[in-house]
Design a protein around this motif. Sequence first.
Motif, mmCIF file in Angstrom:
data_model
loop_
_atom_site.group_PDB
_atom_site.id
_atom_site.type_symbol
_atom_site.label_atom_id
_atom_site.label_comp_id
_atom_site.label_asym_id
_atom_site.label_seq_id
_atom_site.Cartn_x
_atom_site.Cartn_y
_atom_site.Cartn_z
ATOM 1 N N TYR A 167 0.775 -1.236 0.000
ATOM 2 C CA TYR A 167 0.000 0.000 0.000
ATOM 3 C C TYR A 167 0.804 1.283 0.000
ATOM 4 N N THR A 168 2.121 1.192 -0.053
ATOM 5 C CA THR A 168 2.923 2.405 -0.184
ATOM 6 C C THR A 168 3.704 2.340 -1.484
ATOM 7 N N SER A 169 4.298 3.447 -1.831
ATOM 8 C CA SER A 169 5.058 3.492 -3.079
ATOM 9 C C SER A 169 6.559 3.304 -2.824
ATOM 10 N N THR A 170 6.896 2.604 -1.754
ATOM 11 C CA THR A 170 8.315 2.335 -1.508
ATOM 12 C C THR A 170 8.883 1.449 -2.611
ATOM 13 N N ILE A 171 8.065 0.543 -3.114
ATOM 14 C CA ILE A 171 8.410 -0.274 -4.274
ATOM 15 C C ILE A 171 7.340 0.004 -5.317
ATOM 16 N N GLU A 172 7.711 0.617 -6.416
ATOM 17 C CA GLU A 172 6.706 1.069 -7.380
ATOM 18 C C GLU A 172 6.383 0.049 -8.461
ATOM 19 N N ASP A 173 7.343 -0.735 -8.899
ATOM 20 C CA ASP A 173 7.120 -1.696 -9.963
ATOM 21 C C ASP A 173 6.344 -2.900 -9.429
ATOM 22 N N VAL A 174 5.343 -3.354 -10.173
ATOM 23 C CA VAL A 174 4.492 -4.461 -9.746
ATOM 24 C C VAL A 174 5.301 -5.743 -9.578
ATOM 25 N N ARG A 175 6.200 -6.012 -10.490
ATOM 26 C CA ARG A 175 7.031 -7.212 -10.381
ATOM 27 C C ARG A 175 7.955 -7.131 -9.172
ATOM 28 N N ALA A 176 8.448 -5.950 -8.876
ATOM 29 C CA ALA A 176 9.303 -5.778 -7.707
ATOM 30 C C ALA A 176 8.499 -5.969 -6.419
ATOM 31 N N LYS A 177 7.230 -5.540 -6.426
ATOM 32 C CA LYS A 177 6.365 -5.764 -5.263
ATOM 33 C C LYS A 177 6.180 -7.259 -5.034
ATOM 34 N N LEU A 178 5.936 -8.005 -6.098
ATOM 35 C CA LEU A 178 5.786 -9.453 -5.962
ATOM 36 C C LEU A 178 7.061 -10.084 -5.419
ATOM 37 N N LEU A 179 8.192 -9.606 -5.877
ATOM 38 C CA LEU A 179 9.458 -10.095 -5.358
ATOM 39 C C LEU A 179 9.626 -9.711 -3.884
ATOM 40 N N GLY A 180 9.187 -8.515 -3.533
ATOM 41 C CA GLY A 180 9.240 -8.079 -2.138
ATOM 42 C C GLY A 180 8.399 -8.974 -1.235
ATOM 43 N N PHE A 181 7.213 -9.367 -1.706
ATOM 44 C CA PHE A 181 6.376 -10.290 -0.936
ATOM 45 C C PHE A 181 7.101 -11.617 -0.726
ATOM 46 N N ALA A 182 7.742 -12.107 -1.787
ATOM 47 C CA ALA A 182 8.463 -13.371 -1.681
ATOM 48 C C ALA A 182 9.653 -13.256 -0.730
ATOM 49 N N VAL A 183 10.338 -12.130 -0.747
ATOM 50 C CA VAL A 183 11.485 -11.931 0.140
ATOM 51 C C VAL A 183 11.039 -11.904 1.599
ATOM 52 N N VAL A 184 9.950 -11.173 1.892
ATOM 53 C CA VAL A 184 9.450 -11.117 3.273
ATOM 54 C C VAL A 184 9.004 -12.504 3.724
#
Length: 101
Positions: free
Chosen positions: A75-92
Amino acid sequence: KDHTLTYTFACLGLALWCLLVPMAIFSRILCVGDRACPKHARSFGYFLSGFAPSFWWWDIVVKRTDVGLMMAIAYTSTIEDVRAKLLGFAVVSGAALALFT
């Protein structure tokens, strides 16, 4: 357009919901003497049930942190790219799995 005000409110809301509320619940349950007492179980049973008595803090500390990080990514724009957000979810998720198994 400048979204600084919206971003500020989003970050404050996430901080309030993901940090202050769990900290208040944690400190309140920590101050309770006998967590197994029916009076306290009625008040805090949602956070205590299903856990061993020594791990009563798991849901409040670990899982709320996990949800907070996921919300911050989503819900924030710390990660703007959709693919990067998906990667961020996987990393967490991977970090939580690696730390707590």
